[in-house]
Every structure is written in C-alpha cells, then in structure tokens.
Scaffold this motif. Sequence first.
Motif, PDB file in Angstrom:
ATOM      1  N   ASP A  92       0.822  -1.213   0.000  1.00 20.77           N
ATOM      2  CA  ASP A  92       0.000   0.000   0.000  1.00 20.77           C
ATOM      3  C   ASP A  92       0.853   1.259   0.000  1.00 20.77           C
ATOM      4  OD1 ASP A  92      -2.370  -1.392  -0.064  1.00 20.77           O
ATOM      5  OD2 ASP A  92      -2.678  -1.344   2.101  1.00 20.77           O
ATOM      6  N   ASP A  93       2.003   1.215   0.685  1.00 20.24           N
ATOM      7  CA  ASP A  93       2.885   2.375   0.706  1.00 20.24           C
ATOM      8  C   ASP A  93       3.360   2.729  -0.694  1.00 20.24           C
ATOM      9  OD1 ASP A  93       2.633   2.633   3.415  1.00 20.24           O
ATOM     10  OD2 ASP A  93       4.603   1.810   3.911  1.00 20.24           O
ATOM     11  N   ALA A  94       3.618   1.721  -1.500  1.00 19.71           N
ATOM     12  CA  ALA A  94       4.049   1.973  -2.878  1.00 19.71           C
ATOM     13  C   ALA A  94       2.947   2.667  -3.673  1.00 19.71           C
ATOM     14  CB  ALA A  94       4.433   0.658  -3.552  1.00 19.71           C
ATOM     15  N   ILE A  95       1.695   2.330  -3.386  1.00 22.62           N
ATOM     16  CA  ILE A  95       0.561   2.914  -4.110  1.00 22.62           C
ATOM     17  C   ILE A  95       0.371   4.379  -3.741  1.00 22.62           C
ATOM     18  CG2 ILE A  95      -1.950   2.818  -4.395  1.00 22.62           C
ATOM     19  CD1 ILE A  95      -1.725  -0.235  -3.990  1.00 22.62           C
ATOM     20  N   VAL A  96       0.454   4.685  -2.435  1.00 17.30           N
ATOM     21  CA  VAL A  96       0.183   6.057  -1.976  1.00 17.30           C
ATOM     22  C   VAL A  96       1.447   6.921  -1.916  1.00 17.30           C
ATOM     23  CG1 VAL A  96      -1.851   5.331  -0.704  1.00 17.30           C
ATOM     24  CG2 VAL A  96       0.359   5.422   0.477  1.00 17.30           C
ATOM     25  N   GLY A  97       2.599   6.335  -2.237  1.00 16.48           N
ATOM     26  CA  GLY A  97       3.832   7.120  -2.306  1.00 16.48           C
ATOM     27  C   GLY A  97       4.550   7.323  -0.994  1.00 16.48           C
ATOM     28  N   ILE A  98       4.343   6.410  -0.040  1.00 18.68           N
ATOM     29  CA  ILE A  98       5.018   6.493   1.251  1.00 18.68           C
ATOM     30  C   ILE A  98       6.322   5.710   1.183  1.00 18.68           C
ATOM     31  CG2 ILE A  98       4.883   5.823   3.677  1.00 18.68           C
ATOM     32  CD1 ILE A  98       3.220   8.247   2.918  1.00 18.68           C
ATOM     33  N   ARG A  99       7.387   6.295   1.712  1.00 23.09           N
ATOM     34  CA  ARG A  99       8.700   5.661   1.667  1.00 23.09           C
ATOM     35  C   ARG A  99       9.011   4.977   2.991  1.00 23.09           C
ATOM     36  NH1 ARG A  99      12.349  10.524  -1.092  1.00 23.09           N
ATOM     37  NH2 ARG A  99      10.873  11.042  -2.760  1.00 23.09           N
ATOM     38  N   SER A 100       9.857   3.972   2.934  1.00 19.20           N
ATOM     39  CA  SER A 100      10.261   3.256   4.146  1.00 19.20           C
ATOM     40  C   SER A 100      11.508   2.440   3.845  1.00 19.20           C
ATOM     41  CB  SER A 100       9.143   2.319   4.629  1.00 19.20           C
ATOM     42  OG  SER A 100       8.996   1.214   3.748  1.00 19.20           O
ATOM     43  N   THR A 101      12.191   2.030   4.896  1.00 19.35           N
ATOM     44  CA  THR A 101      13.345   1.154   4.708  1.00 19.35           C
ATOM     45  C   THR A 101      12.911  -0.226   4.226  1.00 19.35           C
ATOM     46  OG1 THR A 101      13.242   0.778   7.102  1.00 19.35           O
ATOM     47  CG2 THR A 101      14.950   2.273   6.292  1.00 19.35           C
ATOM     48  N   ALA A 102      11.679  -0.636   4.538  1.00 17.06           N
ATOM     49  CA  ALA A 102      11.193  -1.920   4.029  1.00 17.06           C
ATOM     50  C   ALA A 102      11.142  -1.899   2.508  1.00 17.06           C
ATOM     51  CB  ALA A 102       9.811  -2.224   4.614  1.00 17.06           C
ATOM     52  N   ARG A 103      10.697  -0.786   1.938  1.00 16.25           N
ATOM     53  CA  ARG A 103      10.672  -0.648   0.483  1.00 16.25           C
ATOM     54  C   ARG A 103      12.090  -0.439  -0.058  1.00 16.25           C
ATOM     55  NH1 ARG A 103       7.132   3.819  -1.769  1.00 16.25           N
ATOM     56  NH2 ARG A 103       7.769   2.751  -3.677  1.00 16.25           N
ATOM     57  N   LEU A 104      12.906   0.321   0.655  1.00 13.61           N
ATOM     58  CA  LEU A 104      14.271   0.591   0.207  1.00 13.61           C
ATOM     59  C   LEU A 104      15.101  -0.685   0.148  1.00 13.61           C
ATOM     60  CD1 LEU A 104      16.523   2.706  -0.443  1.00 13.61           C
ATOM     61  CD2 LEU A 104      16.977   2.752   2.025  1.00 13.61           C
ATOM     62  N   PHE A 105      15.035  -1.492   1.203  1.00 11.11           N
ATOM     63  CA  PHE A 105      15.820  -2.730   1.246  1.00 11.11           C
ATOM     64  C   PHE A 105      15.261  -3.783   0.303  1.00 11.11           C
ATOM     65  CE2 PHE A 105      16.890  -1.745   5.977  1.00 11.11           C
ATOM     66  CZ  PHE A 105      17.837  -0.813   5.571  1.00 11.11           C
ATOM     67  N   ALA A 106      13.941  -3.768   0.090  1.00 14.76           N
ATOM     68  CA  ALA A 106      13.269  -4.677  -0.846  1.00 14.76           C
ATOM     69  C   ALA A 106      13.692  -6.132  -0.634  1.00 14.76           C
ATOM     70  CB  ALA A 106      13.515  -4.217  -2.284  1.00 14.76           C
ATOM     71  N   GLN A 107      14.261  -6.760  -1.665  1.00  8.01           N
ATOM     72  CA  GLN A 107      14.647  -8.167  -1.569  1.00  8.01           C
ATOM     73  C   GLN A 107      15.753  -8.408  -0.541  1.00  8.01           C
ATOM     74  OE1 GLN A 107      13.042 -10.550  -3.126  1.00  8.01           O
ATOM     75  NE2 GLN A 107      11.760  -9.206  -4.365  1.00  8.01           N
ATOM     76  N   ASN A 108      16.461  -7.356  -0.173  1.00  6.21           N
ATOM     77  CA  ASN A 108      17.567  -7.474   0.776  1.00  6.21           C
ATOM     78  C   ASN A 108      17.162  -7.075   2.188  1.00  6.21           C
ATOM     79  OD1 ASN A 108      19.504  -8.222  -1.275  1.00  6.21           O
ATOM     80  ND2 ASN A 108      19.488  -6.080  -1.927  1.00  6.21           N
ATOM     81  N   VAL A 109      15.871  -7.133   2.480  1.00  7.39           N
ATOM     82  CA  VAL A 109      15.391  -6.647   3.774  1.00  7.39           C
ATOM     83  C   VAL A 109      16.002  -7.420   4.941  1.00  7.39           C
ATOM     84  CG1 VAL A 109      13.306  -8.118   3.811  1.00  7.39           C
ATOM     85  CG2 VAL A 109      13.343  -5.937   5.053  1.00  7.39           C
ATOM     86  N   ARG A 110      16.193  -8.721   4.778  1.00  9.75           N
ATOM     87  CA  ARG A 110      16.781  -9.494   5.868  1.00  9.75           C
ATOM     88  C   ARG A 110      18.209  -9.020   6.150  1.00  9.75           C
ATOM     89  NH1 ARG A 110      16.295 -15.865   5.461  1.00  9.75           N
ATOM     90  NH2 ARG A 110      14.123 -15.312   5.862  1.00  9.75           N
ATOM     91  N   MET A 111      18.967  -8.760   5.099  1.00 10.08           N
ATOM     92  CA  MET A 111      20.336  -8.278   5.282  1.00 10.08           C
ATOM     93  C   MET A 111      20.336  -6.878   5.909  1.00 10.08           C
ATOM     94  SD  MET A 111      23.343  -7.831   2.395  1.00 10.08           S
ATOM     95  CE  MET A 111      23.134  -9.566   1.930  1.00 10.08           C
ATOM     96  N   GLY A 112      19.407  -6.036   5.477  1.00 12.17           N
ATOM     97  CA  GLY A 112      19.326  -4.687   6.025  1.00 12.17           C
ATOM     98  C   GLY A 112      19.023  -4.689   7.513  1.00 12.17           C
ATOM     99  N   VAL A 113      18.057  -5.509   7.918  1.00 10.92           N
ATOM    100  CA  VAL A 113      17.715  -5.609   9.338  1.00 10.92           C
ATOM    101  C   VAL A 113      18.889  -6.199  10.111  1.00 10.92           C
ATOM    102  CG1 VAL A 113      16.187  -6.741  11.018  1.00 10.92           C
ATOM    103  CG2 VAL A 113      15.234  -5.760   8.917  1.00 10.92           C
ATOM    104  N   ALA A 114      19.551  -7.199   9.529  1.00 15.67           N
ATOM    105  CA  ALA A 114      20.699  -7.822  10.196  1.00 15.67           C
ATOM    106  C   ALA A 114      21.802  -6.803  10.463  1.00 15.67           C
ATOM    107  CB  ALA A 114      21.236  -8.975   9.355  1.00 15.67           C
TER     108      ALA A 114
END
Length: 319
Positions: A220-242
């Motif tokens: 939903d954030d992608a639809i309404v234009g809200i940014r987040s680290t979850a969207r930024l990290f995308a496929q690498n979210v596990r590495m980003g959180v780590a």
Amino acid sequence: MSAAPDKSKTANQYALPDSTAGNLFLRLAPAAAVPFVQLARIDRPIGWWLLLLPCWWSAALAGIARGSGPDWLHVALFLLGAVAMRGAGSTWNDLVDRKIDAGVERTRGRPLPSGRVTPRAAAAFLVAQCAVGALVLLSFNRFAIATGLASLAIVAIYPFMKRVTSWPQAVLGLAFAWGGLMGWAAAFGSLAVPAVMIYACAIFWTIGYDTIYALQDARDDAIVGIRSTARLFAQNVRMGVALCYLLAVLCAVVAIAGVNGGPLAWLGLFAFALHLVWQIRRIERADTDRALMLFRSNRDAGLLLFAGLAADGMLSAIT
C-alpha cells in the motif's frame, strides 16, 4: 425494554488489524472512549514498551556505574511517561497522517480516517496526554528536563519524514531511542559515553524492528507514495535488518564496557543478541502476520537486556 449495548461487540467492531487480541482496555472501555484508546495505542502496548525500554536500559547502566541497581522510582516514572508520551506521539502522527491512513488498508479504520474522532477532539486529547508527560518530566532534575524537552522537535517532524526520505525509520529511531539518554541524565544530571552508546544501540534497534513492522504496509505504501526502509531494502530486507541489529549490539558492547559491566550484563546482551538473530532468520517479506509477530517480540528482546543490566547492578551492590 431495549438491551444494553454489548461492550465487547463494540470493541470487536472497531478492532484494528494490529490490536492485541482481547485487549483489556478495549473490552472495558465505554463505547465513546474506544476511539481514544486506539488513538493513544493503549490497545497496542508494544509501542510504549519500545519507547520505555531504552529508558530502562539507560537507568540500569547508570546503576552499574554507581555500583547499584537502577533507581526504581525512576523506572516507575519512565513507565508512566512512556505510556503518556507514546499516546501523545501516536495521536500527533494520526492527526498528520489522517488522509494517508485513509488510503492504506491496515490504517483506514483508525479513529480519524474513519470519522469516529474529529481532529479537534484528537488535538484536545493530545494536549491532555502531553500534560501527563510534562508532570512526569518535571519530577526529574533540570538537566533531565532539558534533555527530555529536546526530543520534542524530532517527535514533531517524524510524521512528515515518510514523504521525503526512504529512512523515516531512522528519524523514528532518534525519537524512540531518546530514553537511552534520559535514564542516565535523570541519575547523574549529565551525559557520558555509555549513555550516548546505549542511545545509539536503541536507534539501530528501532530502525531494524520498524523495518520489520513496515513490511506489513509495503504494498500500500508503494501505491500512496510512502517511503520506508522496508521498500528501500526490498529483496535485501533481511540483510538490512541484520546490519541494523549488528550495529545495535556493537554499540551496546561499548556501553557496557564503558561502565565496567559484569557477567550478568554481558549475559543479558548475549540473550538480546540471540533474540535478534532469531528474528532475522524468520523474516519473510510477504508474510505480514509474521512481520507483526516479530515486531512485537522486541519487547522480550529488550527486557532480556534490561534484566541483565539491572541484575548486574544489583549484584554489584551486595558483593
């Protein structure tokens, strides 16, 4: 004779997706109070836990530095203040984001976008919660009062950050981790390296767990234009959180070393680190239910660290 309204039915009718199941406050609150319980996130206690725990870490670190346990009056005051200020921050966030929330599936049922509370009533409720927080803050020394007031600027700008940066979680970290400074400031009337490092630990911890939380809204954030680290990290979210969690642990190492922490403090940090590893291994980008569960589990992670720090200080006081 008409039947009395069923409070549990009212609470269930307006229960939000991330509310704690069977929350006591939702079940006991009169129907008119339910929207305000939700504005303050009292039905979602994980928020005030995550605001509170850095305060407790810092108070416990200060206790180790003094050769004692944490100041338990301060521990109680931080609890009251965290509940009040988490509620105030959430109310402010919802006032700012009410139009955006209306376009996101998880948030459109919140009191403001759903029309169950007017902006004017929410603003009055915000002032009342801030008054409670102010009374708690005034219980501390002048330096701690000034330190607490300094956090308000960060709290005020946070809701706008998701519109302009992919790192709103970092701004949230600056605000939510502020207790890492407060516990030490309340104990000593000053700041030192251990307090700054436990603050840094809490910042990276917050970025990590809020990235997990943001996985729920990534679509939903992608639809309404809200940014987040979850969207930024995308496929690498596990590495980003780590990476965030690794930095949190390293900062905690420096903080504990700075007060010459003993075995129990290091044991608490080890348990905290293990919990973070457990979270990382279980992250699944598409599993929103798991994301919420992992996010909430950070209360236990934070309590493990606090228990170790507090126990270490208390042990040093009797040996």
